[in-house]
Design a protein around this motif. Structure first.
Motif, PDB file in Angstrom:
ATOM      1  N   LEU A 237       0.932  -1.380  -0.200  1.00  0.00           N
ATOM      2  CA  LEU A 237       0.098   0.250   0.043  1.00  0.00           C
ATOM      3  C   LEU A 237       0.828   1.683  -0.069  1.00  0.00           C
ATOM      4  O   LEU A 237       0.650   2.316  -0.442  1.00  0.00           O
ATOM      5  CB  LEU A 237      -1.078   0.224   1.081  1.00  0.00           C
ATOM      6  CG  LEU A 237      -2.164   1.252   1.270  1.00  0.00           C
ATOM      7  CD1 LEU A 237      -3.089   0.820   0.374  1.00  0.00           C
ATOM      8  CD2 LEU A 237      -2.333   1.111   2.596  1.00  0.00           C
ATOM      9  N   ALA A 238       2.105   1.124   0.530  1.00  0.00           N
ATOM     10  CA  ALA A 238       2.834   2.301   0.787  1.00  0.00           C
ATOM     11  C   ALA A 238       4.364   2.047  -0.285  1.00  0.00           C
ATOM     12  O   ALA A 238       4.179   1.322   0.144  1.00  0.00           O
ATOM     13  CB  ALA A 238       3.559   3.167   2.414  1.00  0.00           C
ATOM     14  N   ARG A 239       3.771   3.271  -0.760  1.00  0.00           N
ATOM     15  CA  ARG A 239       5.456   3.105  -1.928  1.00  0.00           C
ATOM     16  C   ARG A 239       6.221   3.536  -1.058  1.00  0.00           C
ATOM     17  O   ARG A 239       6.365   4.800  -0.204  1.00  0.00           O
ATOM     18  CB  ARG A 239       5.428   3.611  -3.263  1.00  0.00           C
ATOM     19  CG  ARG A 239       4.334   3.559  -4.067  1.00  0.00           C
ATOM     20  CD  ARG A 239       3.777   3.806  -5.613  1.00  0.00           C
ATOM     21  NE  ARG A 239       3.606   2.900  -5.595  1.00  0.00           N
ATOM     22  CZ  ARG A 239       1.795   3.698  -5.667  1.00  0.00           C
ATOM     23  NH1 ARG A 239       0.797   4.528  -4.900  1.00  0.00           N
ATOM     24  NH2 ARG A 239       0.373   2.877  -6.666  1.00  0.00           N
ATOM     25  N   THR A 416      -5.845   0.266  13.062  1.00  0.00           N
ATOM     26  CA  THR A 416      -5.692  -0.684  12.112  1.00  0.00           C
ATOM     27  C   THR A 416      -6.097  -2.196  12.768  1.00  0.00           C
ATOM     28  O   THR A 416      -6.156  -2.405  14.052  1.00  0.00           O
ATOM     29  CB  THR A 416      -4.906   0.141  11.361  1.00  0.00           C
ATOM     30  OG1 THR A 416      -5.777  -1.062   9.414  1.00  0.00           O
ATOM     31  CG2 THR A 416      -3.691  -0.883  11.447  1.00  0.00           C
ATOM     32  N   SER A 417      -6.282  -3.162  11.351  1.00  0.00           N
ATOM     33  CA  SER A 417      -5.567  -4.267  12.134  1.00  0.00           C
ATOM     34  C   SER A 417      -4.097  -5.111  11.351  1.00  0.00           C
ATOM     35  O   SER A 417      -3.564  -4.317  11.234  1.00  0.00           O
ATOM     36  CB  SER A 417      -6.833  -5.596  11.316  1.00  0.00           C
ATOM     37  OG  SER A 417      -6.703  -5.767  10.282  1.00  0.00           O
ATOM     38  N   VAL A 418      -3.946  -5.924  12.523  1.00  0.00           N
ATOM     39  CA  VAL A 418      -2.617  -6.703  12.200  1.00  0.00           C
ATOM     40  C   VAL A 418      -2.643  -6.975  11.037  1.00  0.00           C
ATOM     41  O   VAL A 418      -1.769  -7.270  10.011  1.00  0.00           O
ATOM     42  CB  VAL A 418      -2.557  -7.768  13.675  1.00  0.00           C
ATOM     43  CG1 VAL A 418      -1.219  -8.584  13.173  1.00  0.00           C
ATOM     44  CG2 VAL A 418      -2.791  -7.381  14.741  1.00  0.00           C
ATOM     45  N   PRO A 419      -3.456  -8.136  11.051  1.00  0.00           N
ATOM     46  CA  PRO A 419      -3.885  -8.342   9.368  1.00  0.00           C
ATOM     47  C   PRO A 419      -3.622  -7.075   7.937  1.00  0.00           C
ATOM     48  O   PRO A 419      -2.689  -7.195   7.202  1.00  0.00           O
ATOM     49  CB  PRO A 419      -4.758  -9.074   8.399  1.00  0.00           C
ATOM     50  CG  PRO A 419      -5.691  -9.343   9.947  1.00  0.00           C
ATOM     51  CD  PRO A 419      -5.105  -8.360  11.271  1.00  0.00           C
ATOM     52  N   MET A 420      -3.962  -6.083   8.370  1.00  0.00           N
ATOM     53  CA  MET A 420      -3.934  -4.811   7.639  1.00  0.00           C
ATOM     54  C   MET A 420      -1.862  -4.323   7.688  1.00  0.00           C
ATOM     55  O   MET A 420      -1.783  -4.441   6.393  1.00  0.00           O
ATOM     56  CB  MET A 420      -4.311  -3.980   7.954  1.00  0.00           C
ATOM     57  CG  MET A 420      -4.728  -2.910   6.813  1.00  0.00           C
ATOM     58  SD  MET A 420      -3.578  -1.813   6.361  1.00  0.00           S
ATOM     59  CE  MET A 420      -3.158  -1.073   7.579  1.00  0.00           C
ATOM     60  N   ILE A 421      -1.277  -4.175   8.196  1.00  0.00           N
ATOM     61  CA  ILE A 421      -0.072  -4.202   8.826  1.00  0.00           C
ATOM     62  C   ILE A 421       0.664  -5.287   8.104  1.00  0.00           C
ATOM     63  O   ILE A 421       1.612  -4.597   6.825  1.00  0.00           O
ATOM     64  CB  ILE A 421       0.447  -3.729  10.543  1.00  0.00           C
ATOM     65  CG1 ILE A 421      -0.339  -2.984  10.863  1.00  0.00           C
ATOM     66  CG2 ILE A 421       1.473  -3.631  10.379  1.00  0.00           C
ATOM     67  CD1 ILE A 421      -0.086  -1.858  10.151  1.00  0.00           C
ATOM     68  N   GLU A 422       0.628  -6.107   8.729  1.00  0.00           N
ATOM     69  CA  GLU A 422       1.566  -7.758   7.607  1.00  0.00           C
ATOM     70  C   GLU A 422       0.767  -7.015   6.290  1.00  0.00           C
ATOM     71  O   GLU A 422       1.991  -7.750   5.227  1.00  0.00           O
ATOM     72  CB  GLU A 422       0.730  -8.740   8.289  1.00  0.00           C
ATOM     73  CG  GLU A 422       1.174  -8.842   9.609  1.00  0.00           C
ATOM     74  CD  GLU A 422       0.897 -10.081  10.587  1.00  0.00           C
ATOM     75  OE1 GLU A 422      -0.248 -11.111   9.866  1.00  0.00           O
ATOM     76  OE2 GLU A 422       1.083 -10.736  11.403  1.00  0.00           O
ATOM     77  N   ARG A 423       0.032  -7.036   5.317  1.00  0.00           N
ATOM     78  CA  ARG A 423      -0.510  -7.196   3.556  1.00  0.00           C
ATOM     79  C   ARG A 423       0.286  -5.908   3.795  1.00  0.00           C
ATOM     80  O   ARG A 423       0.557  -6.188   2.209  1.00  0.00           O
ATOM     81  CB  ARG A 423      -2.142  -7.630   3.697  1.00  0.00           C
ATOM     82  CG  ARG A 423      -2.306  -7.266   2.404  1.00  0.00           C
ATOM     83  CD  ARG A 423      -3.214  -7.464   1.988  1.00  0.00           C
ATOM     84  NE  ARG A 423      -4.577  -8.370   2.931  1.00  0.00           N
ATOM     85  CZ  ARG A 423      -5.272  -8.189   4.386  1.00  0.00           C
ATOM     86  NH1 ARG A 423      -5.476  -6.142   4.724  1.00  0.00           N
ATOM     87  NH2 ARG A 423      -5.786  -8.213   5.138  1.00  0.00           N
ATOM     88  N   HIS A 424       0.151  -5.178   3.856  1.00  0.00           N
ATOM     89  CA  HIS A 424       0.567  -4.375   3.463  1.00  0.00           C
ATOM     90  C   HIS A 424       1.724  -2.640   3.719  1.00  0.00           C
ATOM     91  O   HIS A 424       2.637  -2.365   2.883  1.00  0.00           O
ATOM     92  CB  HIS A 424      -0.434  -2.260   3.665  1.00  0.00           C
ATOM     93  CG  HIS A 424      -1.725  -3.090   3.122  1.00  0.00           C
ATOM     94  ND1 HIS A 424      -1.426  -3.040   1.425  1.00  0.00           N
ATOM     95  CD2 HIS A 424      -2.762  -2.774   2.934  1.00  0.00           C
ATOM     96  CE1 HIS A 424      -3.189  -3.658   1.249  1.00  0.00           C
ATOM     97  NE2 HIS A 424      -3.872  -3.114   2.334  1.00  0.00           N
ATOM     98  N   TYR A 425       2.853  -3.681   4.625  1.00  0.00           N
ATOM     99  CA  TYR A 425       3.583  -3.055   5.537  1.00  0.00           C
ATOM    100  C   TYR A 425       4.970  -4.583   5.516  1.00  0.00           C
ATOM    101  O   TYR A 425       5.775  -3.789   6.628  1.00  0.00           O
ATOM    102  CB  TYR A 425       3.714  -2.621   6.382  1.00  0.00           C
ATOM    103  CG  TYR A 425       2.623  -0.761   6.613  1.00  0.00           C
ATOM    104  CD1 TYR A 425       2.958  -0.322   6.269  1.00  0.00           C
ATOM    105  CD2 TYR A 425       0.943  -1.225   6.794  1.00  0.00           C
ATOM    106  CE1 TYR A 425       2.403   1.378   5.434  1.00  0.00           C
ATOM    107  CE2 TYR A 425       0.446   0.146   6.315  1.00  0.00           C
ATOM    108  CZ  TYR A 425       0.968   1.219   5.990  1.00  0.00           C
ATOM    109  OH  TYR A 425       0.377   1.974   5.873  1.00  0.00           O
ATOM    110  N   GLY A 426       4.319  -5.108   5.145  1.00  0.00           N
ATOM    111  CA  GLY A 426       5.326  -6.726   5.214  1.00  0.00           C
ATOM    112  C   GLY A 426       6.446  -6.688   4.659  1.00  0.00           C
ATOM    113  O   GLY A 426       7.726  -6.892   5.839  1.00  0.00           O
ATOM    114  N   ARG A 427       7.188  -5.592   4.197  1.00  0.00           N
ATOM    115  CA  ARG A 427       8.592  -5.886   3.989  1.00  0.00           C
ATOM    116  C   ARG A 427       8.974  -4.739   4.864  1.00  0.00           C
ATOM    117  O   ARG A 427      10.430  -5.021   5.511  1.00  0.00           O
ATOM    118  CB  ARG A 427       8.776  -4.660   2.222  1.00  0.00           C
ATOM    119  CG  ARG A 427       9.824  -3.852   1.874  1.00  0.00           C
ATOM    120  CD  ARG A 427       9.812  -2.969   0.847  1.00  0.00           C
ATOM    121  NE  ARG A 427      11.345  -2.933   0.416  1.00  0.00           N
ATOM    122  CZ  ARG A 427      11.436  -1.969  -0.080  1.00  0.00           C
ATOM    123  NH1 ARG A 427      10.531  -1.241  -0.922  1.00  0.00           N
ATOM    124  NH2 ARG A 427      13.120  -1.099   0.198  1.00  0.00           N
TER     125      ARG A 427
END
Length: 460
Positions: A237-239, A416-427
């Protein structure tokens, strides 16, 4: 029909070829049958069923021409098996329509969506204190209900889905609607639209369960489920250019202060950007903050929870901030009541008979678009022309991750949720874990010159 219907051998082409001209039937159930009418130039199929809503009368509907040559599927000609299958579908749909009509006005997708739009418009109007059209309403009118010509915007016809009765809704109806959506529609916009339609249909089912088929929720779920994304195509999500260092955030705040001063914002613009940067919260959250949400003694800001989701959240999220942030907010809190809106701005009106404008009082920030023009000035002055206001939220989340805060805490601080953090900020999570793993590395090989005793093969 069960006692009086005389069945005939019409299930094969060979049997039908021996019948004289006339009409012949085969029972589908106690009150319905598939009929074969033989004429000079061939036969045709039709269905007939009892119309319970009008006494002993019967209804019928054509199915199609019969294949009287053989019993193999042929384009345009129907075997008995094909005609029987279509006949059952016709009868089932007719009975569903009759049942739905007998229970009152037929519930359609249009009615469900219009009810939902009215509820969303009313909710948003209550929140803003004036009559507004919700974002959900605008999306659903454009892509489901249709809308007339508005200014330069051309009229948009209603989608075929709008006229489908909920009692007859099929998964294929929803899939066809999705396939017809414009290709240029952004993925995020399309998903919001789908979520709005799903909420409208589920709401209609909840309100009229006794009139609708129990399988409708499953049809809605599978027809509007989120599409799987190929892992190769998935993007964060975040470039990178939206993840700002502390120095870059400082440059933006310095630029915001300068633009505020030159534009006679009286500190309103600067304080808004400061809170966005310090909390990583959404614009819609911080504009609802009250003066009492600035808790100087505890060195924190109480940020109202977002209105996303189904509820069950805590009212506010405590976010620790530094003394510099609290000092920047002093002008907005001194001498004001705890229940007053924290972040306000001047409102202007045009002077009658003039092209000039004058201040007409203060009020809360209302729309994120109000930040658009001054933000362009801020980022140009800071030398970061690509950064967007949401980059402050991205940066705050990544800053928490890089500080090795538990992901659950980072999610809670940013509502927000943990899955959202993991999905979009996993890198960035992986980068942080790599640093932790590197710190646990210990030397394994002995240094040269150390006394190392070789073991004989028998002692291994």
């Amino acid at each position: 029909m069960a006692k009086t219907l005389k069945e005939a051998p019409i299930t094969t082409a060979s049997a039908r070829s021996k019948l004289p001209a006339g009409e012949y039937a085969r029972r589908l159930d106690a009150d319905a049958a598939i009929w074969y009418r033989r004429g000079r130039r061939g036969g045709v199929w039709f269905a007939r069923w009892r119309n319970h809503s009008a006494g002993a009368n019967y209804l019928q509907a054509p199915i199609g021409p019969a294949n009287d040559v053989n019993d193999k599927p042929t384009d345009g000609l129907l075997t008995f098996a094909q005609a029987e299958a279509q006949g059952r579908q016709i009868v089932t749909k007719a009975r569903q329509d009759a049942k739905a009509a007998a229970a009152g006005p037929v519930l359609t997708v249009r009615l469900a969506v219009e009810t939902y739009v009215a509820e969303r418009d009313a909710r948003d109007s209550r929140r803003k204190g004036r009559t507004v059209r919700s974002d959900a309403g605008q999306r659903l009118r454009r892509y489901v209900l249709g809308q007339g010509k508005r200014g330069k915007q051309e009229a948009v016809p209603a989608a075929p889905l709008a006229n489908v009765g909920l009692h007859a809704l099929k998964e294929s109806d929803l899939l066809e609607w999705r396939k017809a959506l414009p290709r240029e529609l952004k993925g995020s916009t399309e998903q919001r639209l789908i979520n709005d339609l799903k909420a409208a249909l589920n709401g209609a089912y909840a309100a009229h369960r006794e009139r609708l088929d129990p399988t409708l929720p499953a049809i809605i779920k599978h027809g509007l489920k989120a599409e799987k994304i190929d892992s190769e195509d998935a993007a964060p999500l975040a470039r990178d250019n939206q993840i700002l260092t502390a120095g870059q955030v400082g440059k933006l705040l310095t630029a915001a202060r300068a633009v505020d001063t030159e534009g006679n914002w009286d500190g309103d613009l600067f304080r808004l950007v400061v809170v966005l940067a310090a909390t990583g919260a959404r614009f819609s959250q911080i504009t609802r903050m009250k003066v009492g949400d600035v808790q100087r003694a505890q060195a924190r800001l109480m940020v109202p929870s977002s209105r996303k989701g189904r509820g069950g959240k805590i009212a506010s999220v405590p976010v620790p901030v530094g003394k510099d942030v609290l000092d920047a907010l002093l002008p907005a809190t001194t001498g004001r009541g705890n229940d007053e809106i924290l972040l306000e701005r001047w409102r202007s009106k045009q002077v009658p008979g003039s092209i000039g404008w004058e201040r007409a009082g203060r009020g809360p920030w209302q729309f994120a678009s109000e930040l658009q023009r001054p933000w362009h000035e801020i980022r140009d002055r800071a030398g970061m022309p690509a950064v967007i206001p949401y980059g402050l939220r991205h940066s705050s989340i990544v800053r928490g991750i890089r500080a090795n805060l538990p992901i659950r805490l980072v999610a809670a601080l940013h509502d927000t949720s943990v899955p959202m953090i993991e999905r979009h900020y996993g890198r960035w999570i992986a980068d942080g874990l790599e640093d932790l793993a590197a710190a646990a590395v210990v030397p394994l090989l002995p240094k040269e010159g150390d006394n190392v005793v070789s073991m004989r093969r028998g002692q291994e």
